[in-house]
Design an enzyme around this catalytic site. Structure first.
Site, mmCIF file in Angstrom:
data_model
loop_
_atom_site.group_PDB
_atom_site.id
_atom_site.type_symbol
_atom_site.label_atom_id
_atom_site.label_comp_id
_atom_site.label_asym_id
_atom_site.label_seq_id
_atom_site.Cartn_x
_atom_site.Cartn_y
_atom_site.Cartn_z
ATOM 1 N N GLY A 85 -22.299 -3.656 15.450
ATOM 2 C CA GLY A 85 -22.595 -4.637 14.422
ATOM 3 C C GLY A 85 -21.467 -4.742 13.407
ATOM 4 N N LYS A 112 -32.193 14.692 2.083
ATOM 5 C CA LYS A 112 -32.385 13.248 1.923
ATOM 6 C C LYS A 112 -33.752 12.810 2.427
ATOM 7 C CE LYS A 112 -30.462 8.677 2.768
ATOM 8 N NZ LYS A 112 -29.340 7.868 3.315
ATOM 9 N N GLU A 131 -39.387 0.847 8.067
ATOM 10 C CA GLU A 131 -39.130 2.007 8.918
ATOM 11 C C GLU A 131 -40.274 3.016 8.787
ATOM 12 O OE1 GLU A 131 -34.281 2.077 8.948
ATOM 13 O OE2 GLU A 131 -35.277 2.846 7.167
#
Length: 309
Positions: free
Chosen positions: A7, A185, A268
């Site tokens: 991409g 994270k 998500e």
């Protein structure tokens, strides 16, 4: 090092474009429409750290000719299965894959498909967007990239990638503890996505409600417990930072998942909330809040799929 970037959108286009600017050999694997745009207008970056416009090498999936040294993977988590099939012809015995996705579920999926020796860990901290006219717009001064081997080894390919980014304005760090950083994270992300998404409110708005801060901190600590049981206990500094955040009544912070919900976009859910729910259950811990947050997200997806938003 030949880098294949899946991409040429916001994140892949930005980091891949900076590598091109720094003299690296980069090929962008894109759809036919994006290839035409790049051929006619070049890759265009607008940034406080220097605008960049230049022709780049772009191919479509049927034009892959062989393995790359490194595949930069920047898709959304819900596109990972199709992304795996797209990059498969470009993955050879010595190819490294650097995914810059939220969460950790993608690491397990990529390990299963390609083997853990090919898969790096990585984190990106950057605010970029792809405008309607195809410009990659850099929105603030974040331009951080952190990566490393899952084993912690400072391998030749990690050092080569660090050297490539050192020739750019990207602030890149090659670290021996990338999995620990990724677990921290996901502890943060699954907490803020779960609570701000469920409550449809910012951290500060939740904190101003009686019991709101306690709820967020309780979820943070449960997620930290899960990480510790996997061998990646969050640091004291990390925990203190987020305890302060979740007690801040003035905070306007929301998860990107909430912003996606508010605009009626895809989310998500499985990759972040479902992943942590599974880990909580595997540890035998109380899953009540995780289960409610996950069911909420999946119900939203059902409603979105039915066109009822």
């Amino acid at each position: 090092m030949h880098v294949l970037t899946l991409g040429a959108g916001a994140i892949g286009g930005y980091f891949g474009g900076r590598l091109v600017e720094g003299g690296s050999r980069v090929t962008f694997l894109v759809r036919a429409g994006r290839k035409r745009d790049l051929a006619s207008q070049g890759l265009r970056i607008k940034s406080p750290f220097g605008d960049y416009v230049a022709p780049v090498t772009a191919i479509t999936a049927d034009e892959i000719e062989g393995p790359a040294d490194l595949v930069l993977l920047t898709c959304k988590a819900y596109d990972l299965p199709s992304a795996i099939e797209t990059i498969r012809p470009a993955v050879g015995p010595n190819t490294a894959i650097l995914p810059l996705l939220n969460g950790l579920a993608h690491i397990e999926a990529l390990n299963a498909e390609f083997g853990s020796t090919r898969v790096l860990g990585g984190l990106a901290k950057i605010a970029v967007t792809l405008t309607r006219d195809g410009v990659i717009e850099h929105l603030n001064d974040w331009r951080y990239l952190t990566f490393g081997e899952q084993t912690g080894e400072m391998s030749e390919r990690i050092l080569a990638l660090k050297a490539a980014f050192d020739r750019t304005s990207v602030l890149a760090s090659a670290v021996p503890n990338i999995m620990h950083a990724m677990w921290e994270k996901v502890v943060h992300l699954s907490t803020v996505a779960g609570v701000t998404g469920l409550m449809r409110a910012s951290v500060g708005e939740i904190a101003r409600v009686e019991g709101g801060s306690e709820l967020m901190i309780s979820l943070l600590e449960r997620n930290a417990d899960v990480a510790a049981r996997q061998g990646f206990k969050p640091s004291d500094a990390f925990m203190e930072e987020y305890r302060r955040l979740f007690a801040d009544r003035s905070s306007t912070y929301t998860a990107s998942m909430l912003r996606d919900i508010e605009r009626g976009g895809a989310i998500e859910s499985d990759h972040i909330l479902g992943f942590m729910l599974g880990k909580v259950r595997s540890c035998g811990l109380d899953d009540t809040i995780h289960r409610i947050a996950f069911i909420h997200a999946k119900a939203y997806e059902e409603r979105r799929a039915a066109g009822r938003l």
